[in-house]
Scaffold this active site. Sequence first.
Site, PDB file in Angstrom:
ATOM      1  N   VAL A  62       0.816  -1.220   0.000  1.00  0.00           N
ATOM      2  CA  VAL A  62       0.000   0.000   0.000  1.00  0.00           C
ATOM      3  C   VAL A  62       0.850   1.271   0.000  1.00  0.00           C
ATOM      4  O   VAL A  62       0.317   2.378  -0.113  1.00  0.00           O
ATOM      5  CB  VAL A  62      -1.027   0.027   1.163  1.00  0.00           C
ATOM      6  CG1 VAL A  62      -2.008  -1.128   1.057  1.00  0.00           C
ATOM      7  CG2 VAL A  62      -0.327   0.057   2.519  1.00  0.00           C
ATOM      8  N   ASN A  88      -5.713   0.288   7.580  1.00  0.00           N
ATOM      9  CA  ASN A  88      -5.025  -0.100   8.816  1.00  0.00           C
ATOM     10  C   ASN A  88      -3.517  -0.265   8.644  1.00  0.00           C
ATOM     11  O   ASN A  88      -2.770  -0.024   9.594  1.00  0.00           O
ATOM     12  CB  ASN A  88      -5.636  -1.414   9.321  1.00  0.00           C
ATOM     13  CG  ASN A  88      -4.748  -2.096  10.344  1.00  0.00           C
ATOM     14  OD1 ASN A  88      -4.693  -1.705  11.509  1.00  0.00           O
ATOM     15  ND2 ASN A  88      -4.011  -3.132   9.913  1.00  0.00           N
ATOM     16  N   SER A 140      -3.284   7.099  15.450  1.00  0.00           N
ATOM     17  CA  SER A 140      -2.485   6.735  16.629  1.00  0.00           C
ATOM     18  C   SER A 140      -2.539   7.906  17.607  1.00  0.00           C
ATOM     19  O   SER A 140      -2.631   9.068  17.184  1.00  0.00           O
ATOM     20  CB  SER A 140      -1.029   6.488  16.242  1.00  0.00           C
ATOM     21  OG  SER A 140      -0.207   6.499  17.404  1.00  0.00           O
ATOM     22  N   TYR A 153       6.626   9.048  12.153  1.00  0.00           N
ATOM     23  CA  TYR A 153       5.407   8.279  12.474  1.00  0.00           C
ATOM     24  C   TYR A 153       4.298   9.218  12.947  1.00  0.00           C
ATOM     25  O   TYR A 153       3.162   9.145  12.466  1.00  0.00           O
ATOM     26  CB  TYR A 153       5.727   7.238  13.543  1.00  0.00           C
ATOM     27  CG  TYR A 153       4.548   6.365  13.922  1.00  0.00           C
ATOM     28  CD1 TYR A 153       4.147   5.314  13.098  1.00  0.00           C
ATOM     29  CD2 TYR A 153       3.839   6.583  15.100  1.00  0.00           C
ATOM     30  CE1 TYR A 153       3.067   4.520  13.437  1.00  0.00           C
ATOM     31  CE2 TYR A 153       2.761   5.787  15.451  1.00  0.00           C
ATOM     32  CZ  TYR A 153       2.377   4.751  14.623  1.00  0.00           C
ATOM     33  OH  TYR A 153       1.299   3.962  14.966  1.00  0.00           O
ATOM     34  N   ALA A 155       3.939  12.390  12.454  1.00  0.00           N
ATOM     35  CA  ALA A 155       3.477  13.253  11.363  1.00  0.00           C
ATOM     36  C   ALA A 155       2.544  12.490  10.431  1.00  0.00           C
ATOM     37  O   ALA A 155       1.514  13.015   9.989  1.00  0.00           O
ATOM     38  CB  ALA A 155       4.680  13.792  10.580  1.00  0.00           C
TER      39      ALA A 155
HETATM   40  P1  NAP Z   1       1.745  -4.976  13.064  1.00  0.00           P
HETATM   41  O1  NAP Z   1       1.371  -6.034  14.033  1.00  0.00           O
HETATM   42  O2  NAP Z   1       3.169  -4.649  12.832  1.00  0.00           O
HETATM   43  O3  NAP Z   1       1.040  -5.325  11.660  1.00  0.00           O
HETATM   44  C1  NAP Z   1       1.208  -4.455  10.578  1.00  0.00           C
HETATM   45  C2  NAP Z   1       0.364  -4.946   9.425  1.00  0.00           C
HETATM   46  O4  NAP Z   1       0.493  -3.995   8.352  1.00  0.00           O
HETATM   47  C3  NAP Z   1       0.796  -6.301   8.900  1.00  0.00           C
HETATM   48  O5  NAP Z   1      -0.341  -7.044   8.532  1.00  0.00           O
HETATM   49  C4  NAP Z   1       1.627  -5.940   7.666  1.00  0.00           C
HETATM   50  O6  NAP Z   1       1.554  -6.910   6.632  1.00  0.00           O
HETATM   51  C5  NAP Z   1       0.900  -4.689   7.175  1.00  0.00           C
HETATM   52  N1  NAP Z   1       1.745  -3.830   6.353  1.00  0.00           N
HETATM   53  C6  NAP Z   1       2.855  -3.140   6.726  1.00  0.00           C
HETATM   54  N2  NAP Z   1       3.346  -2.465   5.652  1.00  0.00           N
HETATM   55  C7  NAP Z   1       2.537  -2.751   4.618  1.00  0.00           C
HETATM   56  C8  NAP Z   1       2.519  -2.357   3.251  1.00  0.00           C
HETATM   57  N3  NAP Z   1       3.434  -1.526   2.736  1.00  0.00           N
HETATM   58  N4  NAP Z   1       1.526  -2.846   2.452  1.00  0.00           N
HETATM   59  C9  NAP Z   1       0.580  -3.685   2.957  1.00  0.00           C
HETATM   60  N5  NAP Z   1       0.554  -4.100   4.227  1.00  0.00           N
HETATM   61  C10 NAP Z   1       1.517  -3.622   5.051  1.00  0.00           C
HETATM   62  O7  NAP Z   1       1.077  -3.567  13.461  1.00  0.00           O
HETATM   63  P2  NAP Z   1      -0.252  -3.241  14.297  1.00  0.00           P
HETATM   64  O8  NAP Z   1       0.170  -2.905  15.664  1.00  0.00           O
HETATM   65  O9  NAP Z   1      -1.302  -4.255  14.066  1.00  0.00           O
HETATM   66  O10 NAP Z   1      -0.636  -1.866  13.589  1.00  0.00           O
HETATM   67  C11 NAP Z   1      -1.776  -1.715  12.757  1.00  0.00           C
HETATM   68  C12 NAP Z   1      -2.072  -0.227  12.643  1.00  0.00           C
HETATM   69  O11 NAP Z   1      -2.336   0.309  13.944  1.00  0.00           O
HETATM   70  C13 NAP Z   1      -0.915   0.591  12.080  1.00  0.00           C
HETATM   71  O12 NAP Z   1      -1.400   1.600  11.228  1.00  0.00           O
HETATM   72  C14 NAP Z   1      -0.289   1.204  13.319  1.00  0.00           C
HETATM   73  O13 NAP Z   1       0.404   2.395  13.042  1.00  0.00           O
HETATM   74  C15 NAP Z   1      -1.534   1.443  14.165  1.00  0.00           C
HETATM   75  N6  NAP Z   1      -1.253   1.585  15.591  1.00  0.00           N
HETATM   76  C16 NAP Z   1      -0.694   0.577  16.312  1.00  0.00           C
HETATM   77  C17 NAP Z   1      -0.433   0.765  17.664  1.00  0.00           C
HETATM   78  C18 NAP Z   1       0.178  -0.297  18.531  1.00  0.00           C
HETATM   79  O14 NAP Z   1       0.512   0.000  19.701  1.00  0.00           O
HETATM   80  N7  NAP Z   1       0.332  -1.527  18.090  1.00  0.00           N
HETATM   81  C19 NAP Z   1      -0.743   1.988  18.265  1.00  0.00           C
HETATM   82  C20 NAP Z   1      -1.304   2.994  17.497  1.00  0.00           C
HETATM   83  C21 NAP Z   1      -1.567   2.783  16.168  1.00  0.00           C
HETATM   84  P3  NAP Z   1       2.708  -8.068   6.437  1.00  0.00           P
HETATM   85  O15 NAP Z   1       3.049  -8.547   7.801  1.00  0.00           O
HETATM   86  O16 NAP Z   1       2.033  -9.090   5.589  1.00  0.00           O
HETATM   87  O17 NAP Z   1       3.846  -7.406   5.736  1.00  0.00           O
END
Ligand code: NAP
Length: 245
Positions: A62, A88, A140, A153, A155
Amino acid sequence: MNKSVLITGASRGIGAACAEEFAKGGYNIAINYLNHEDAALSLKERLISQYGTDAVCIRADVGEARDCERLIKEAHERFGFIDVLVNNAGVSMQKLVTDTSADEWDRMIGVNLSSVFHCSKAALKYMIPEHKGVIVNIASMWGEVGASMEVAYSASKSGVIGLTKALSKEVAPSNIRVNAVSPGVVMTDMMKDFDEETVAWLKDETPLLTLGAPEDIAKAVCFLASDEARFITGQILSVNGGFVI
Ligand code: NAP
């Protein structure tokens, strides 16, 4: 006919939890992934066998505009219509701004923010003529208040918040709602680079004294996508245990 949802970055973490929550609600699920094909495929199989929904995995980066357009087109063709788009997919990075290269900045903005623009734009091409559709973006709390050593991040996520508010106004007359969920600290792979001490400190700093689970975010996303939220648009729903109020 079942409704359909496309979730970007649904192979793991919050995206995978969203896929499961929507499957419980009877949605057809398009699971986007980039690197973790096995995880995406096994999630797909589980959703089909456990909830009897239809599911498909679509590999796309993406961070690339063309991939976003193809992703939306493939999901649309597979299910006939994308009722809900959950933007997401995201990456994080802890680095001093002075150590952050131009390429790292561009990639962060590309994956976390431009993807929301490209996927939403492509989905709206189908949603606007049908006068229906819902978009839920994942922001976030650091996009709300900023985090030291996470300038790129923060930003990117501030951008997601601004995009959500502006887009919601633009497409509301087409009966399309756009909201964001803004998570606090959620225990996923994204947190794996933090040492135990830092995680314990983050927990202590959270007024509810607990860290989030992916399901906590998924339930908020499903609520915003549902008809229960029919009068809610342009909002940033903070799901953070009280960390940022
Ligand atoms: P995660 O466990 O690291 O999972 C990230 C997901 O995004 C994976 O499914 C990965 O796919 C996919 N992804 C990453 N880069 C991609 C790309 N270029 N194209 C397509 N898919 C991509 O992260 P998460 O914690 O679930 O985070 C999900 C969202 O929540 C993010 O936007 C993150 O910024 C936000 N968020 C997370 C937290 C937290 O504390 N965890 C807090 C605030 C916001 P693959 O593994 O298949 O590559």
